[in-house]
Design an enzyme around this catalytic site. Structure first.
Site, mmCIF file in Angstrom:
data_model
loop_
_atom_site.group_PDB
_atom_site.id
_atom_site.type_symbol
_atom_site.label_atom_id
_atom_site.label_comp_id
_atom_site.label_asym_id
_atom_site.label_seq_id
_atom_site.Cartn_x
_atom_site.Cartn_y
_atom_site.Cartn_z
ATOM 1 C CB SER A 142 -0.898 0.010 1.243
ATOM 2 O OG SER A 142 -1.496 1.277 1.440
ATOM 3 C CE1 TYR A 157 -3.641 -2.242 5.483
ATOM 4 C CE2 TYR A 157 -2.865 -0.121 4.669
ATOM 5 C CZ TYR A 157 -3.438 -1.354 4.436
ATOM 6 O OH TYR A 157 -3.793 -1.709 3.151
#
Length: 252
Positions: A142, A157
């Site tokens: 990501s 994350y």
């Protein structure tokens, strides 16, 4: 020529996290290129709906945080087809956005799903690749693993997605001479379950548009080509690479 470069006829693939979001597109794209795709996730009903639309997709219920499920997924491919050529580690979820609200156990749980599960699945799959064989493993990271996106994102994350890039490089280095290529794809902002209403809120949607060179978020299908490229012979001399598909977000 294009079929030689991008065709996957006769190959077997696994896509984790295939019951929603980008994973659905990855499974359909690889199947459309000719691969038999084992679509894995916890929500079997959704996988069965996906498989009903594409005969090359095989639904497999799998919790990738469970060691036995990970091994069973790889074993299923070898039992059915005698091979596993392509692995797309896509399963994952975000954690709390604010660091002070995240407990140590919550942080560890995100790393277990987003980083450890894909790492172990890859290591187990690599152990089954025969001498002289070849395989392509693709880890989905990501932009949050490359740059801070505060106030959207989250420490766990970010750590898991940055770790994914480090693991990708290391595994590529360890396994390259065995014919196993390992690469990563870094999607930008897409309207999926993962982004949880980001594009339905004008303030946050405007934030994406203002900070993306193409002036918009990504739409369905725009990461699929990157995954197909890395899965196919079109990328036969590419390994240890991070392919960013973010409309220019991280290039600003």
């Amino acid at each position: 020529m294009l079929e030689t470069l991008f065709g996957l006829e006769g190959r077997v693939a696994v896509v984790t996290g295939a019951s929603s979001g980008l994973g659905i597109g990855f499974a359909r794209t690889l199947a459309g290129a000719g691969a038999v795709v084992y679509a894995a996730a916890r929500r079997l009903d959704r996988l069965e709906e996906l498989a009903a639309s594409e005969p090359r997709i095989v639904p497999v219920r799998c919790d990738v945080t469970d060691d036995a499920d990970r091994r069973a997924l790889v074993d299923r491919c070898y039992a059915d087809a005698g091979r596993l050529d392509i692995l797309v580690n896509n399963a994952g979820r975000p954690g709390p956005p604010f660091a002070e609200q995240e407990t140590a156990s919550e942080f560890a749980a995100i790393l277990e799903l987003n980083l450890l599960a894909g790492f172990h699945l890859a290591t187990y799959a690599a152990g089954r690749v025969p001498e002289g064989g070849r395989a392509s493993y693709i880890n989905i990271s990501s932009v949050i693993g490359l740059v801070s996106t505060a106030p959207i994102g989250g420490a766990s994350y970010a750590a898991s997605k940055a770790g994914t890039l480090g693991v990708t490089r290391e595994l590529a280095g360890q396994w390259g001479r065995r014919g196993i290529r390992v690469n990563a794809v870094v999607p930008g902002w897409f309207d999926t379950e993962m982004t949880d209403g980001l594009f339905q809120n004008e303030k946050s949607a405007g934030w994406v548009r203002r900070n993306t060179m193409l002036g918009r978020g990504g739409v369905a299908g725009e990461v699929d080509g990157a995954v197909l490229f890395l899965a196919s012979d079109a990328s036969s001399y590419v390994t240890g690479h991070t392919l960013v598909v973010d409309g220019g977000w991280t290039a600003r």
